[in-house]
Design an enzyme around this catalytic site. Structure first.
Site, PDB file in Angstrom:
ATOM      1  N   LYS A  39       0.852  -1.191   0.000  1.00  0.00           N
ATOM      2  CA  LYS A  39       0.000   0.000   0.000  1.00  0.00           C
ATOM      3  C   LYS A  39       0.889   1.244   0.000  1.00  0.00           C
ATOM      4  CE  LYS A  39      -4.091   1.702   2.482  1.00  0.00           C
ATOM      5  NZ  LYS A  39      -5.031   1.400   3.561  1.00  0.00           N
ATOM      6  N   SER A 114      -9.554   1.075   2.425  1.00  0.00           N
ATOM      7  CA  SER A 114      -8.754   1.917   1.567  1.00  0.00           C
ATOM      8  C   SER A 114      -7.605   1.180   0.892  1.00  0.00           C
ATOM      9  CB  SER A 114      -8.198   3.087   2.379  1.00  0.00           C
ATOM     10  OG  SER A 114      -7.419   2.615   3.460  1.00  0.00           O
ATOM     11  N   SER A 138      -9.756  -1.413   6.474  1.00  0.00           N
ATOM     12  CA  SER A 138      -9.197  -1.260   5.134  1.00  0.00           C
ATOM     13  C   SER A 138      -8.472  -2.463   4.570  1.00  0.00           C
ATOM     14  CB  SER A 138      -8.242  -0.083   5.106  1.00  0.00           C
ATOM     15  OG  SER A 138      -8.991   1.078   4.984  1.00  0.00           O
TER      16      SER A 138
HETATM   17  N1  GLN Z   1     -13.407   3.314   5.873  1.00  0.00           N
HETATM   18  C1  GLN Z   1     -12.761   3.632   7.093  1.00  0.00           C
HETATM   19  C2  GLN Z   1     -12.373   5.088   7.089  1.00  0.00           C
HETATM   20  O1  GLN Z   1     -12.622   5.736   6.146  1.00  0.00           O
HETATM   21  C3  GLN Z   1     -11.577   2.748   7.340  1.00  0.00           C
HETATM   22  C4  GLN Z   1     -10.444   3.061   6.468  1.00  0.00           C
HETATM   23  C5  GLN Z   1      -9.155   2.452   6.914  1.00  0.00           C
HETATM   24  O2  GLN Z   1      -9.128   1.416   7.577  1.00  0.00           O
HETATM   25  N2  GLN Z   1      -8.077   3.095   6.535  1.00  0.00           N
HETATM   26  O3  GLN Z   1     -11.828   5.581   8.004  1.00  0.00           O
END
Ligand code: GLN
Length: 442
Positions: A39, A114, A138
């Site tokens: 990532k 994400s 995510s």
């Molecule tokens: N969808 C969640 C957020 O927007 C989790 C995203 C994540 O784990 N980075 O915060």
């Protein structure tokens, strides 16, 4: 597919799926033992690292994140940095400052977020492992949408050194792959003490005893609000688990309902402080008018290069931490976090894992996502955030396909430091589950 042919087709595969922000142009695997991607919020020496944000464009870190360094030491060749929601802010990878990865099962649909690019790369490339990061889901969300296995280990299990923080008390680095065995294999590679991340220092050893899962608890709160397809796939997965000799018991976990609002208070509070360091002077973007007053200069750079979601989270998080409001929001959210942890601890005394679908629906179409409000986006995470605020290890495994042909995942949550039982579950499940790989090609 050999490593060489993967490297040779990287460019064309990426132009179809858009999984990479930066990628290698080297087509020679050399003496690499395996290929991996990471990532783009994990720093890498030889590739631009932007965490999905235009404010970091041009940032070439001077060092590797510990997780990336350990993958390289184990013989891995880093082939690309994967597209993601800006700083991890999102559920569909559509909040990226760069390219939005497309779902390998249907290019009109999202990969989840994400770590969307990581799940996409894991699904598309053969024998590929990708590092993802989870703050509130995510890893599991995109794993579920792209039909792959994904694990976020216990908070603190993997060093966060070199991770571009979203919420420091929540961020966890984990693994995505089509092969269940890769979860154990690569968490073992990246886990363990690292002096450069104090939260990784004291931890029980990672066990690899093959401890079998004997019983799972399904919270009533985890099976509410599901689409018909997800409900059907989940119910038949429960039957399969019973056939495998695993006890399935319905339980009440009332705190789960409060986890989502608490998460968005905690996560945005931490995010808003983390984003304060991006002012167009130290990392990435440095353009601006240097004759301006410093606050005008900072505001100009931040207005131009932060995306809408980053700005929304700065506002939200600054508000929830403000004098006069923090007792009502931030402190309350911290209390809820403790209640959620106690709820898990209570249930996990009698069961090896808590189980529910990973996401309430299958990967949505991009045109449907564009009609969703910010709140609709946040609400989609109600099944993944509880384990994340608890810091407990959790894993999504593919468990079916919807009438739209899209993959469906279920999420197991184990007690702190008990990844072994999740690894074993994934390995056992893989033998029973008929995985339908997407038709890929450049
Ligand atoms: N969808 C969640 C957020 O927007 C989790 C995203 C994540 O784990 N980075 O915060």
């Amino acid at each position: 597919m050999s490593m060489k042919s993967t490297l040779e087709t990287l460019e064309s595969v990426n132009s179809k799926y858009g999984m990479f922000h930066a990628k290698t142009s080297d087509t020679d695997p050399g003496d690499a033992k395996f290929l991996f991607s990471a990532k783009d919020n994990l720093t890498s020496k030889d590739m631009e690292t932007c965490a999905g944000s235009r404010i970091l464009e041009g940032y070439f870190p001077a060092f590797d994140a510990t997780a990336i360094a350990r993958m390289r030491e184990a013989g891995g060749k880093l082939i690309g940095k994967t597209n993601m929601d800006e700083f991890g802010f999102g559920t569909f990878s559509t909040n990226s400052g760069f390219e939005i990865p497309r779902n390998p099962y249907d290019l009109e649909r999202a990969c989840g977020g994400s770590s969307g690019g990581s799940a996409c790369a894991a699904a598309v490339f053969e024998d590929h492992v990708s590092l993802g990061v989870s703050t509130g889901g995510s890893i599991c969300c995109p794993a579920s949408f792209c039909g792959v296995y994904g694990i976020a280990p216990t908070y603190g299990r993997v060093s966060r050194y070199g991770l571009i923080d979203y919420g420091n008390s929540l961020d966890k680095i984990g693994v995505l792959s089509t092969k269940a065995g890769d979860l154990r294999k690569y968490i073992n590679v990246i886990a363990g003490r690292d002096e450069r991340d104090p939260t990784s220092c004291v931890q029980p050893e990672l066990r690899n005893e093959g401890r079998k899962m004997r019983s799972v608890a399904v919270p009533k709160e985890g099976v509410e609000g599901l689409s018909k397809d997800v409900e059907a796939a989940f119910n038949s997965a429960l039957d399969e688990l019973r056939r495998m000799g695993i006890d399935v018991e319905m339980v009440d976990m009332p705190s789960l309902k409060y986890a989502m609002p608490a998460y968005y208070v905690l996560a945005t509070s931490e995010a808003s402080t983390n984003l304060a360091r991006y002012v167009g002077m130290r990392y990435g973007r440095q353009d601006g008018d240097y004759t301006q007053k410093f606050d005008e200069f900072f505001s100009g750079v931040r207005s131009r290069y932060f995306g809408d979601e980053a700005k929304r989270r700065i506002l939200l998080g600054t508000f929830t931490r403000m004098a006069g409001y923090s007792d009502r929001y931030y402190s309350k959210a911290r209390e809820i976090r403790q209640v959620v942890i106690q709820d898990y601890k209570g249930v996990l005394k009698d069961h090896d894992a808590v189980l529910a679908p990973t996401m309430p629906f299958t990967a949505p179409r991009f045109d449907d996502i564009s009609k969703m409000s910010a709140l609709d986006n946040y609400k989609a995470d109600y099944l993944t955030v509880p384990a994340n605020i608890a810091g407990t290890p959790h894993m999504s495994v593919p468990c079916g396909y919807g009438s739209d042909g899209m993959p469906i995942g279920m999420q197991f949550v184990a007690d702190h430091w008990d990844e072994d039982v999740l690894f074993t579950m994934a390995e056992d499940w893989e033998k029973e589950f008929d995985m339908k790989k997407p038709e890929v090609g450049a």
